[in-house]
Design a protein around this motif. Structure first.
Motif, PDB file in Angstrom:
ATOM      1  N   LEU A 139       0.844  -1.132   0.124  1.00  0.00           N
ATOM      2  CA  LEU A 139       0.094   0.063   0.137  1.00  0.00           C
ATOM      3  C   LEU A 139       0.732   1.438   0.077  1.00  0.00           C
ATOM      4  O   LEU A 139       0.322   2.377   0.286  1.00  0.00           O
ATOM      5  CB  LEU A 139      -0.831  -0.012   1.394  1.00  0.00           C
ATOM      6  N   ASN A 140       2.214   1.292  -0.514  1.00  0.00           N
ATOM      7  CA  ASN A 140       2.990   2.261  -0.456  1.00  0.00           C
ATOM      8  C   ASN A 140       2.934   3.115  -1.804  1.00  0.00           C
ATOM      9  O   ASN A 140       3.397   4.003  -1.880  1.00  0.00           O
ATOM     10  CB  ASN A 140       4.461   1.965  -0.105  1.00  0.00           C
ATOM     11  N   ASN A 141       2.522   2.356  -2.932  1.00  0.00           N
ATOM     12  CA  ASN A 141       2.878   2.942  -4.505  1.00  0.00           C
ATOM     13  C   ASN A 141       1.617   3.154  -4.924  1.00  0.00           C
ATOM     14  O   ASN A 141       1.453   2.802  -6.343  1.00  0.00           O
ATOM     15  CB  ASN A 141       3.424   1.708  -5.184  1.00  0.00           C
ATOM     16  N   ILE A 142       0.473   3.783  -4.398  1.00  0.00           N
ATOM     17  CA  ILE A 142      -0.644   4.059  -4.992  1.00  0.00           C
ATOM     18  C   ILE A 142      -0.927   5.587  -4.295  1.00  0.00           C
ATOM     19  O   ILE A 142      -0.823   5.806  -3.092  1.00  0.00           O
ATOM     20  CB  ILE A 142      -1.972   3.133  -4.815  1.00  0.00           C
ATOM     21  N   ALA A 161      -3.432  -3.737  -9.603  1.00  0.00           N
ATOM     22  CA  ALA A 161      -2.491  -4.605  -8.845  1.00  0.00           C
ATOM     23  C   ALA A 161      -1.571  -3.936  -8.274  1.00  0.00           C
ATOM     24  O   ALA A 161      -0.916  -3.110  -8.537  1.00  0.00           O
ATOM     25  CB  ALA A 161      -1.997  -5.549  -9.915  1.00  0.00           C
ATOM     26  N   LEU A 162      -1.711  -4.117  -6.671  1.00  0.00           N
ATOM     27  CA  LEU A 162      -0.490  -3.676  -5.894  1.00  0.00           C
ATOM     28  C   LEU A 162       0.306  -4.910  -5.437  1.00  0.00           C
ATOM     29  O   LEU A 162      -0.051  -6.081  -5.066  1.00  0.00           O
ATOM     30  CB  LEU A 162      -1.279  -3.168  -4.713  1.00  0.00           C
ATOM     31  N   PRO A 163       1.668  -4.469  -5.432  1.00  0.00           N
ATOM     32  CA  PRO A 163       2.486  -5.676  -4.796  1.00  0.00           C
ATOM     33  C   PRO A 163       2.568  -5.773  -3.343  1.00  0.00           C
ATOM     34  O   PRO A 163       2.213  -4.712  -2.582  1.00  0.00           O
ATOM     35  CB  PRO A 163       3.891  -5.170  -5.248  1.00  0.00           C
ATOM     36  N   ALA A 186      -3.809  -8.455  -5.744  1.00  0.00           N
ATOM     37  CA  ALA A 186      -2.365  -8.575  -4.653  1.00  0.00           C
ATOM     38  C   ALA A 186      -1.360  -9.202  -5.478  1.00  0.00           C
ATOM     39  O   ALA A 186      -1.798 -10.492  -6.128  1.00  0.00           O
ATOM     40  CB  ALA A 186      -2.746  -9.321  -3.434  1.00  0.00           C
ATOM     41  N   PHE A 187      -0.207  -8.861  -5.587  1.00  0.00           N
ATOM     42  CA  PHE A 187       0.953  -9.672  -6.168  1.00  0.00           C
ATOM     43  C   PHE A 187       1.997  -9.931  -5.249  1.00  0.00           C
ATOM     44  O   PHE A 187       2.396  -9.148  -4.538  1.00  0.00           O
ATOM     45  CB  PHE A 187       1.280  -8.964  -7.489  1.00  0.00           C
ATOM     46  N   ASN A 188       2.293 -11.312  -5.012  1.00  0.00           N
ATOM     47  CA  ASN A 188       3.428 -11.543  -3.894  1.00  0.00           C
ATOM     48  C   ASN A 188       4.687 -11.062  -4.813  1.00  0.00           C
ATOM     49  O   ASN A 188       4.941 -11.876  -5.788  1.00  0.00           O
ATOM     50  CB  ASN A 188       3.376 -12.988  -3.863  1.00  0.00           C
ATOM     51  N   ALA A 189       5.428 -10.038  -4.221  1.00  0.00           N
ATOM     52  CA  ALA A 189       6.618  -9.487  -5.077  1.00  0.00           C
ATOM     53  C   ALA A 189       7.885 -10.018  -4.419  1.00  0.00           C
ATOM     54  O   ALA A 189       8.815  -9.307  -4.478  1.00  0.00           O
ATOM     55  CB  ALA A 189       6.471  -8.123  -4.931  1.00  0.00           C
ATOM     56  N   GLY A 190       7.701 -10.985  -3.420  1.00  0.00           N
ATOM     57  CA  GLY A 190       8.995 -11.638  -3.031  1.00  0.00           C
ATOM     58  C   GLY A 190       9.518 -10.987  -1.515  1.00  0.00           C
ATOM     59  O   GLY A 190       8.425 -10.633  -0.713  1.00  0.00           O
TER      60      GLY A 190
END
Length: 286
Positions: A139-142, A161-163, A186-190
């Motif tokens: 939730l930091n990149n919107i 889509a949010l990482p 939601a995307f699992n970004a590692g």
């Protein structure tokens, strides 16, 4: 970067505490209440200063210590300069099974320079070490003002889509499910160390991509020059009028990330930005 958005289904706890009542905290509180969650919101000045925020969001203004002790999920939505003062409050208040979401971003012009971040430490790794808790980056990149308007039902063609990045699989699964409930893919970004790919100055920052676009943007992230792009973006935003449309900023960010070059509205957004900056410069020199 391979698509790893598959994650075990997890029940999202109802009690969520948001620390920070600025634009981000207020927008998140509003959307989470709309999603049926029980939400508290706190700031450094106490609940008596948050009556208007309560009315606008539907969240319960609460003392930070109490909110932290009762929450299943805590969302940190403060400037990076506000993280260190939280450490003495978090340590005795947060339960061991509480999930901490780091929704913060580092801007040296606002937060002052943090040496470890200047040396290249991933922002959320620094946050995790500073508060002495595992955190999940999300939730930091919107853009805050777009959180409500960009949320869409599952299956919508233009769903954003949010990482989500983190080192604890169960916590990541819960946060991913929370984002889905809020209206986002939601995307699992590692791992948390990899969350530099969603920091300011990177292609995935505030571009509101769909899932396919997000995977490509995270893959194209490059640490070299990212700090300069972040600072340039902040300098531009500070020159814009308060009513400059946030969706125009998204179009410009997408254009800068190599998306939507063929769309006329992208170039119209660029013209709007140039005009606003020229107008601001004229006022400054007049």
């Amino acid at each position: 970067m391979a698509a790893t958005n598959q994650s075990p289904k997890a029940n999202v706890p109802r009690q969520i505490a948001i620390i920070g009542a600025g634009l981000v905290g207020t927008a998140l509180a509003t959307q989470l209440v709309h999603a049926g969650k029980s939400v508290s919101i706190s700031n450094s000045r106490g609940p008596d200063t948050l009556h208007d925020v309560e009315r606008i969001t539907g969240a319960k203004a609460m003392d930070a210590k109490r909110a932290l002790s009762e929450a299943d999920i805590v969302i940190l939505a403060v400037p990076m300069s506000g993280i260190l003062p939280l450490q003495p409050i978090l340590q005795p208040s947060v339960r061991p099974d509480t999930i901490l979401i780091d929704a913060c971003n580092y801007y040296p012009s606002r937060d002052g320079k943090i040496q470890l971040l200047e040396e290249g430490m991933t922002e959320s790794v620094w946050t995790s070490k500073t508060v002495s808790f595992l955190v999940v980056k999300a939730l930091n990149n919107i853009i805050a003002l777009n959180i409500a308007s960009s949320a869409k039902p599952k299956g919508s063609a233009k769903r954003v889509a949010l990482p989500v990045s983190g080192d604890d699989e169960k916590s990541v699964a819960v946060v991913m499910e929370l984002l889905e409930v809020m209206g986002f893919d939601a995307f699992n970004a590692g791992q948390l160390e990899d969350s530099w790919r969603q920091q300011p100055g990177q292609p995935a920052y505030c571009t509101e991509p769909n899932l396919k676009e997000l995977v490509a943007l995270l893959s194209s992230a490059n640490r070299e020059g990212a700090g300069g792009k972040r600072d340039q973006g902040m300098a531009i935003s500070q020159k814009l009028p308060p009513n400059f449309p946030p969706q125009t900023m998204v179009r410009i960010a997408r254009l800068g990330a190599g998306l939507d070059w063929w769309k006329p509205q992208s170039w119209f957004a660029a013209i709007q930005l140039a005009y606003a900056l020229a107008k601001a410069s004229f006022k400054h020199t007049a």
